[in-house]
Design a protein around this motif. Structure first.
Motif, short mmCIF file in Angstrom:
data_model
loop_
_atom_site.label_atom_id
_atom_site.label_comp_id
_atom_site.label_asym_id
_atom_site.label_seq_id
_atom_site.Cartn_x
_atom_site.Cartn_y
_atom_site.Cartn_z
N GLN A 187 0.86 -1.17 0.00
CA GLN A 187 0.00 0.00 0.00
C GLN A 187 0.91 1.23 0.00
OE1 GLN A 187 -1.76 1.55 3.55
NE2 GLN A 187 -3.77 1.70 2.57
N ALA A 188 0.73 2.09 -0.99
CA ALA A 188 1.52 3.32 -1.04
C ALA A 188 0.59 4.48 -0.71
CB ALA A 188 2.11 3.51 -2.42
N THR A 189 1.12 5.44 0.03
CA THR A 189 0.35 6.63 0.36
C THR A 189 1.21 7.85 0.05
OG1 THR A 189 -0.63 5.42 2.17
CG2 THR A 189 -0.99 7.80 2.14
N ALA A 190 0.60 8.83 -0.60
CA ALA A 190 1.36 10.04 -0.93
C ALA A 190 0.70 11.24 -0.30
CB ALA A 190 1.45 10.23 -2.44
N PHE A 230 -3.31 16.91 1.16
CA PHE A 230 -4.23 15.79 1.26
C PHE A 230 -3.43 14.52 0.94
CE2 PHE A 230 -4.94 14.74 -3.26
CZ PHE A 230 -4.34 15.84 -3.84
N THR A 231 -3.98 13.38 1.33
CA THR A 231 -3.25 12.14 1.08
C THR A 231 -4.10 11.19 0.27
OG1 THR A 231 -4.05 11.18 3.12
CG2 THR A 231 -1.94 12.28 3.23
N ILE A 232 -3.44 10.40 -0.54
CA ILE A 232 -4.13 9.41 -1.37
C ILE A 232 -3.34 8.11 -1.27
CG2 ILE A 232 -4.58 8.72 -3.76
CD1 ILE A 232 -5.45 11.52 -4.32
N SER A 233 -4.06 6.99 -1.13
CA SER A 233 -3.39 5.69 -1.05
C SER A 233 -3.73 4.86 -2.27
CB SER A 233 -3.85 4.93 0.21
OG SER A 233 -3.47 5.66 1.35
N GLY A 234 -2.81 3.96 -2.59
CA GLY A 234 -3.07 3.03 -3.68
C GLY A 234 -2.43 1.69 -3.37
N ASN A 235 -2.93 0.64 -4.00
CA ASN A 235 -2.42 -0.70 -3.73
C ASN A 235 -1.85 -1.31 -5.00
OD1 ASN A 235 -3.35 -0.88 -0.93
ND2 ASN A 235 -5.38 -0.76 -1.90
N GLY A 236 -0.91 -2.25 -4.79
CA GLY A 236 -0.35 -2.93 -5.94
C GLY A 236 0.70 -3.93 -5.52
N GLY A 237 1.10 -4.79 -6.47
CA GLY A 237 2.04 -5.85 -6.16
C GLY A 237 3.47 -5.36 -6.00
N ALA A 289 1.68 0.21 -7.13
CA ALA A 289 0.93 0.98 -6.15
C ALA A 289 0.94 2.46 -6.51
CB ALA A 289 1.54 0.77 -4.76
N ALA A 290 2.08 2.93 -7.01
CA ALA A 290 2.19 4.34 -7.41
C ALA A 290 1.25 4.62 -8.57
CB ALA A 290 3.63 4.64 -7.78
N LYS A 291 1.19 3.69 -9.52
CA LYS A 291 0.30 3.89 -10.67
C LYS A 291 -1.15 3.92 -10.22
CE LYS A 291 3.05 4.64 -13.75
NZ LYS A 291 3.11 6.05 -14.08
N ASP A 292 -1.44 3.13 -9.19
CA ASP A 292 -2.79 3.12 -8.65
C ASP A 292 -3.12 4.48 -8.05
OD1 ASP A 292 -5.22 1.85 -8.14
OD2 ASP A 292 -4.63 1.43 -6.05
N ILE A 293 -2.11 5.13 -7.42
CA ILE A 293 -2.33 6.48 -6.89
C ILE A 293 -2.59 7.45 -8.03
CG2 ILE A 293 -1.21 8.43 -5.74
CD1 ILE A 293 0.20 6.51 -3.95
#
Lengths: 529, 393
Positions: free
Chosen positions: B47-50, B70-77, B82-86
């Motif tokens: 899980q990545a959060t920026a 603000f923060t946004i999280s994304g998930n990935g393998g 995960a970054a692309k998901d963000i």
């Protein structure tokens, strides 16, 4: 329509002849012994020239004479008192042998003018009259007597409008060649200072003077100046700018290779460094050659103020030069290509300011630069009292309201304003123009390729500058090519007693300017003994 | 203008039109990332959060209402996925060149940082001067969403809290990568913590208990193996020569209260001897002390009293340092630079030692000597609250 127009413009419409030249019409014609014939001839030449006066005189016993002069160019009072009155008196006195006395008068050139000359050549006579001399013709004489009584109207000597100083001489050059020469001569009382006369302009016959100091100047440079001036063939010279364009080394470069100045002390400082000055009648701007880029960055006052202060100011000037050239492009490059170079807090401030701006940074900067240049141009062209007010108000209104309306961002306005101030600080206006102009292409390069593009632009500029020459002297001398020992007056200014030599790249043989060992700190003991 | 010239300029102009040449991106077309968090989900994915800055809330003329980030999280393998998901959730292309802090969840730290470190050392936009912090007791996503009253972006708070404790956060990532790559050292990372949700209003006002907790100790595979609270962590940095100053209480026998000293200009020297595979490590710590508090009945205007305090200070500090070292030795992770010292001082022996260094490290004998000098005692000798007869002779 177009055909006819084209024919009018086409070059082969008529055989090209140099029919501007006054000499061609009159060349070879002589002053005749018959006064009537001469008068007829002159009246024909000066037909419709209402300012040329022909004044017949009787020198007694039927001997007639004719005085010719241009009204307004000669000293009217002097003419009456010095020439007309004695001539008439003489006519009465020598009534018995008029012929011999006239001959005597001509042979001895016995006219109370400060300079006289005899000529039998008609074209020379006409040129003399138009140059402000008074001509005397007499019956039976095959020569005309020219007396110099010229006294044209001229502006008094005032403070120069450009190149103002806090400390230093306040006299400025004027439009009159003789005044200018006298201003220079007054400061160099040596026969080594030469003023060579030449005339340029087929119609204007503008008197031009090449000034140099014999023994200091390299003779090749003077020869080169003479050669280039002789090459000029045009109808009239209204300002030294005309001449500058004819004698430049690289006419297509935005960088000037000829310095111009309104200050006699700058002219003399140039002469003392082995430069050549070209003084043109009718303009206060004297040309100085050769020019190196460094002297273009030095102000007259640099030599009158204390050297420590001057050196600091020079550093500031070099910094401001790079600011005026690089700052807008640097701003655009780092905000659009390299935001990692900006410190966090500043980046956030800039980002906040740019948030609602509709244009890319490069367009924004370009826009503001154009507006700034427009304001400056308008400020110069408008009548003085209106001009400054308009530019001030314009700057405030456009700057303030453009930011408020969100058309441009505040940092851009700051950058453009600082760039403007920096470009005003360059002491040579024409060099500042070159950098002002070049910052636009650089801005576009920065906006399209970032700092990489700026690097391209700056390298291209340096390559260009290194290639430039002014009258055989490299433009960047003595920094490159490096002439060590000549760097005492480039980035800093050494004190007077330490600048012992004249610039080696300019000077012929006599290169010592100040003998060594005059440091006042070392001479203190000697005084006490 | 010659034909050649024209042709050249045409080519140059056409070059500018090529898509590859354009990486121009306006500031207002970018989302600026100031902090980045990584954690492990239950299913083993990342899980990545920026944390993104909101520029129009930052400027001087904005109302200042609301948070500036603000923060946004994304998930990935992988990190990249995960970054692309963000990126799918952000309206602007993001820019990570100003990312000063990377936060690592405790769970991810325990499972190993090796898989994510590669991206951080490979990506050219990542600055080396990045602080990496392990988050303890709260999820990374929640931690990044905390606001901090002093800083507009809480990302700056993470970084500056670390800086304010006399350590250099700029070097965290560099030191971590170097220790990880070296054959002697084990890496360490600072640990931050905050109160987990739900937060009261008061907590939000005061930064929700955000604080620097201590130091995480990693093994050679970049797996978290132990934590040291900040007081003990100071010892580690002192021995490594990275600490600027430290506070040391001194207990005087027979006194109820303590003397508090502050040690500055800290120094550390490691001297090693290797005999028949037995390793003796001598540590000499130095520093210059300022007396900050004297809550005892000692009259410190007398120099023998100062020397007495100094001796107690040195003894007690040495004992404490020794205790911390033993604790670390039990983990078998050489975060103190002993291996480096052995390698430098006994390069021949190191060749055999390095094969099983963690075991050697564990059983190495350690001697600690502290030579701090107490230089300043402040404006008064004895405590002013005491009367003369209350002072100890």
């Amino acid at each position: 329509m177009s055909n006819r127009f084209k024919r009018m413009l086409s070059k082969d419409r008529a055989p090209r002849a140099d029919h501007l030249r006054l000499d061609d019409e009159l060349s070879g014609q002589k002053v005749s012994a018959s006064l009537n014939h001469n008068e007829e001839r002159l009246r024909d030449i000066f037909r419709n020239c209402s300012d040329v006066r022909l004044r017949p005189l009787h020198l007694g016993e039927g001997t007639r004479a004719l005085v010719i002069f241009v009204d307004g160019l000669v000293d009217a009072k002097g003419l009456e008192e010095v020439l007309l009155l004695p001539l008439m008196a003489r006519g009465q006195h020598y009534g018995e042998h008029p012929q011999s006395s006239i001959k005597e008068l001509f042979d001895l050139q016995a006219v109370a003018a400060r300079q006289t000359e005899l000529t039998g050549d008609l074209s020379e006579l006409v040129r003399g009259i138009l140059g402000g001399q008074v001509a005397l013709l007499a019956e039976g004489e095959e020569q005309a007597l020219l007396g110099n009584m010229s006294d044209p109207e001229k502006r008094p000597i005032g403070e120069p409008g450009t190149e103002s100083v806090v400390r230093g001489p306040r006299e400025g050059l004027t439009e009159s060649l003789m005044t200018n020469i006298s201003l220079i001569r007054r400061r160099i009382r040596s026969p080594k200072l030469k003023f060579e006369r030449t005339t340029i302009g087929e119609l204007s016959q503008t008197r031009t003077s090449i000034a140099y100091i014999e023994g200091i100047v390299k003779p090749e440079i003077v020869d080169e100046v003479r050669r280039r001036l002789d090459r000029i063939r045009t109808d009239a010279i209204l300002d030294s700018g005309y001449i500058e364009e004819f004698i430049e080394d690289t006419p297509h470069s935005p960088f000037p290779s000829v310095q111009n100045t309104e200050r006699p002390d700058v002219v003399i400082a140039g002469l003392l460094e082995g430069r050549v000055a070209i003084i043109v009648d009718g303009t206060p701007f004297v040309l100085i050659v050769p020019l190196t880029i460094w002297s273009a960055l030095h102000a007259a006052e640099d030599y009158y103020e204390h050297f420590i202060y001057t050196s600091a100011i020079r550093m500031l000037r070099f910094f401001l030069l790079s600011v005026s050239f690089l700052l807008p492009s640097f701003y655009v490059a780092i905000t659009t290509f390299h935001p990692q170079l900006i410190p966090e807090a500043l980046l956030l401030t800039i980002a906040a300011a740019r948030e609602n701006v509709p244009f890319p940074a490069v367009v924004e900067a370009f826009l503001m630069e154009v507006v700034f240049e427009a304001l400056r141009e308008a400020g110069i062209r408008l009548p003085k009292p209106v001009g400054s007010a308009v530019s001030m108000v314009g700057g405030l209104v456009i700057g303030e309201s453009a930011v408020h309306a969100g058309v441009v961002s505040a940092p851009t306005v700051i950058v453009v304003a600082f760039t403007g101030i920096a470009s005003f600080s360059l002491p040579r206006y024409n060099l500042g123009l070159a950098f002002r102009l070049l910052r636009f292409p650089l801005l576009l390069l920065a906006g399209s390729l970032g700092i990489y593009g700026m690097g391209f632009g700056v390298i291209a500029l340096i390559v260009h500058l290194v290639n430039l020459q002014s009258f055989g002297v490299p433009y960047l001398a003595p920094v490159t090519p490096r002439l060590s020992g000549n760097l005492k007056d480039i980035f800093i200014r050494m004190p007077r007693w330490a600048m012992n030599e004249r610039p080696a790249f300019l000077v012929g043989e006599n290169d010592t300017r100040t003998p060594k060992g005059q440091n006042p700190a070392n001479n203190k003991g000697a005084d006490n003994e | 203008m010659s034909v050649r010239w024209r042709r050249t300029s045409l080519i140059v102009l056409l070059l500018l039109l090529m898509t590859g040449c354009w990486d121009r991106r306006e500031l207002n077309e970018q989302a600026l990332i100031f902090a980045w968090g990584m954690d492990l989900n239950d299913d083993g994915s990342y899980q990545a959060t920026a944390q993104f800055a909101i520029p129009h809330k930052m400027g001087s003329n904005s109302g200042g209402a609301g948070r500036a980030f603000f923060t946004i999280s994304g998930n990935g393998g992988s990190i990249y996925e995960a970054a692309k998901d963000i990126q799918l959730k952000v309206s602007r292309a993001w820019f990570a060149g100003h990312r000063r802090a990377i936060l690592i969840g405790e769970r991810l730290a325990k499972s190993g940082l090796a898989p994510i470190l590669d991206e951080y050392s490979r990506n050219p936009i990542v600055r080396l001067r990045t602080d990496i912090l392990v988050v303890k007791g709260i999820s990374v996503a929640d931690f990044l969403a905390l606001s901090y009253p002093l800083e507009q972006l809480s990302a700056s708070a993470f970084f500056r809290i670390h800086q304010a404790s006399d350590l250099n956060p700029d070097l965290t990532m560099r030191d971590f990568l170097m220790a990880h790559a070296s054959e002697e050292d084990c890496p360490v990372l600072p640990v931050v913590t905050a109160q987990a949700k739900p937060l009261s209003d008061e907590d939000k006002q005061s930064g929700a208990g955000l604080r620097l907790w201590g130091t995480a100790i990693f093994d050679k595979d970049a797996r978290l193996v132990g934590n040291l609270p900040q007081k003990k962590a100071h010892t580690v940095y002192w021995i490594k020569g990275q600490l600027g100053s430290t506070i040391r209480p001194v207990k005087i026998p027979g006194e109820e209260n303590e003397i508090i000293t502050e040690l500055n200009r800290l120094s550390a020297k490691i001297k090693t001897t290797v005999e028949n595979g037995d390793i003796l490590i001598g540590i000499q710590l130095g520093g210059y002390g300022i007396l900050r508090e004297n809550n005892t009945q000692l009259d410190l205007s007398r120099s023998q009293k100062i020397i007495m305090v100094q001796n107690y200070l040195n003894e007690q500090t040495a004992d404490e340092v020794k205790g911390v070292i033993q604790e670390i030795q039990a983990l078998g992770t050489d975060v103190l630079g002993f291996g480096l010292a052995v390698h430098r001082q006994h390069p021949q022996e190191w060749r055999t030692l390095k094969k099983d260094w963690p075991r050697h490290f564990r059983k190495a004998r350690v001697e600690v000597e502290v030579k701090a000098r107490l230089e300043e005692t402040g404006m008064t000798g004895s405590s002013l609250v005491l009367k003369k007869n209350e002072l100890r002779p």
